[in-house]
Design an enzyme around this catalytic site. Structure first.
Site, PDB file in Angstrom:
ATOM      1  N   CYS A 189       0.242  22.972   5.335  1.00  0.00           N
ATOM      2  CA  CYS A 189       0.468  21.534   5.150  1.00  0.00           C
ATOM      3  C   CYS A 189       1.638  21.279   4.218  1.00  0.00           C
ATOM      4  CB  CYS A 189      -0.789  20.845   4.639  1.00  0.00           C
ATOM      5  SG  CYS A 189      -1.398  21.496   3.069  1.00  0.00           S
ATOM      6  N   CYS A 196      -6.697  -0.903   8.124  1.00  0.00           N
ATOM      7  CA  CYS A 196      -5.930   0.333   8.019  1.00  0.00           C
ATOM      8  C   CYS A 196      -5.770   0.878   9.430  1.00  0.00           C
ATOM      9  CB  CYS A 196      -6.623   1.345   7.116  1.00  0.00           C
ATOM     10  SG  CYS A 196      -5.624   2.839   6.866  1.00  0.00           S
ATOM     11  N   CYS A 236       0.842  -1.189   0.000  1.00  0.00           N
ATOM     12  CA  CYS A 236       0.000   0.000   0.000  1.00  0.00           C
ATOM     13  C   CYS A 236       0.882   1.246   0.000  1.00  0.00           C
ATOM     14  CB  CYS A 236      -0.904  -0.012   1.232  1.00  0.00           C
ATOM     15  SG  CYS A 236      -1.887   1.477   1.428  1.00  0.00           S
TER      16      CYS A 236
END
Length: 406
Positions: free
Chosen positions: A364, A143, A66
């Site tokens: 961010c 997850c 992933c």
């Protein structure tokens, strides 16, 4: 090409190990000896010959396939120092002198929103995330970075994808944990038949969803999906942008509040649904600016339903095309700005020209923050402190808050 052995010198800004000559070594940690084949600037099919003492067992069975988490295998202290270093390096490159505080863990219970991808591979419906640097899908069964509030997110995403399987469309399934339950928005399906809409409504009942929408259009709403923000209760637009974790939102809001404390009038630029504006409005008059009309609508609706707030206004405005000019900023004693990843260069130039005394910059992207900070400092601001926050555990993404004063 024959196999080669390399030593990992450091971890780069995107989370890959770096060897001599700028060779990227996926999942390599400093000091490790890795064998593999060179493919352009990357080592492929890497095998660890000598492991770092900082290497630990990853938290997820999908780690390495992933593309979501790159650094689960790195022990916490070294990982946190590296992530703080991303901010230190970014401001240094722009010749911005400031003390960067230690990294603040903002993971809390985990991420409260996720986007699952769904694809049809023959008769098989695959739901999960993409491999790193690839469009190939990794079907996921867990997850661990998600909040417990999203425990049913993967099962419901899989059920919705299976209900739409006959359409053979690539889907994105946006799931958000709200106070009233899961909110799911389906993207990529195209128009849905009445029969499929009935099937989706039944799934909403089966999984007790608060709301299910398609590209923002209502399929079924069983409860209003909302989140508290300060004294207010915000009814979220479908697939609404939120800070990734509840803990992260609270910590960033606290830092913002400290930065504008005592200001009687505040501009909140890129305000979204009111993450900061609604909290600040307990003590100051606030005017929020945001290009997303549905976000401003949600903010204004929340204000109308809340007692005890000062004056709050909202304006739909694209601050990239039409930044607030220096003269427009004169009526505010403080400004909060929280732009998307590309930063806010045009708006920073106007802030630098303005007479605003205090500015709190939430970012961010350490790179675009540093670029804009340079502009602000050249315009007379002083950057007093920068604090990095880790909402995206195991990833290269880092949030930060910078406090500027004149």
């Amino acid at each position: 090409m024959s196999e080669m052995e390399v030593e990992v010198l450091r971890v780069g800004a995107q989370g890959d190990g770096l060897a001599a000559g700028g060779l990227f070594v996926p999942y390599g940690l400093p000091g490790e000896i890795i064998a593999g084949r060179r493919d352009k600037d990357r080592l492929v099919e890497p095998r660890v010959l000598k492991a770092s003492p900082e290497r630990v067992a990853p938290a997820c069975t999908h780690f390495g396939l992933c593309g979501g988490c790159l650094l689960q295998h790195w022990e916490a202290a070294a990982y946190q120092a590296w992530k703080r270093g991303l901010v230190v390096d970014a401001v240094s490159r722009e010749r911005v002198e400031v003390e960067v505080a230690p990294l603040v863990d903002a993971h809390g219970e985990g991420r409260r929103r996720a986007i699952f991808h769904a694809r049809q591979l023959g008769r098989r419906t695959v739901v999960g995330f993409a491999e790193r640097k690839s469009h190939a899908m990794v079907p996921v069964t867990e997850c661990p970075v998600l909040s417990p509030a999203l425990d049913q997110a993967l099962p419901v995403a899989r059920a919705v994808a299976e209900a739409l399987a006959e359409m053979k469309k690539p889907l994105d399934l946006h799931v958000t944990a709200t106070e009233s339950g899961l909110d799911l928005d389906v993207r990529g399906s195209g128009p849905l038949s009445p029969m499929i809409l009935m099937d989706l409504a039944a799934l909403a009942d089966r999984f007790d969803l608060a709301r299910l929408t398609r590209h923002g259009e209502m399929v079924v709403q069983r409860r209003l999906p909302f989140l508290p923000m300060g004294l207010a209760r915000v009814e979220l637009p479908p697939a609404s942008f939120l800070q990734a974790t509840a803990a992260g939102e609270a910590l960033l809001a606290q830092a913002v509040g400290e930065g504008v404390e005592g200001a009687r009038s505040v501009a909140d630029l890129f305000c979204g649904v009111g993450t900061f504006a609604l909290r600040l409005a307990s003590h100051a008059r606030v005017r929020g600016y945001e290009s997303n009309e549905t976000a401003i609508t949600a903010l204004l609706k929340a204000i109308r339903g809340t007692q005890g707030l000062k004056s709050v206004e909202g304006e739909v405005r694209d601050l990239f095309r039409r930044p607030l000019m220096a003269q427009e900023l004169e009526k505010f004693e403080a400004v909060v700005i929280d732009p998307p990843r590309q930063g806010a260069e045009a708006q920073a130039r106007e802030l630098a020209r303005s007479k605003v005394e205090r500015l709190v910059y939430v970012s961010c992207s350490a790179q675009t923050f540093a670029r804009d900070a340079r502009l602000l400092i050249d315009g007379g601001f002083r950057l007093e402190r920068v604090t990095p926050y880790d909402q995206f555990r195991y990833s290269p993404h880092v949030e930060l808050v910078g406090h500027f004063h004149r």
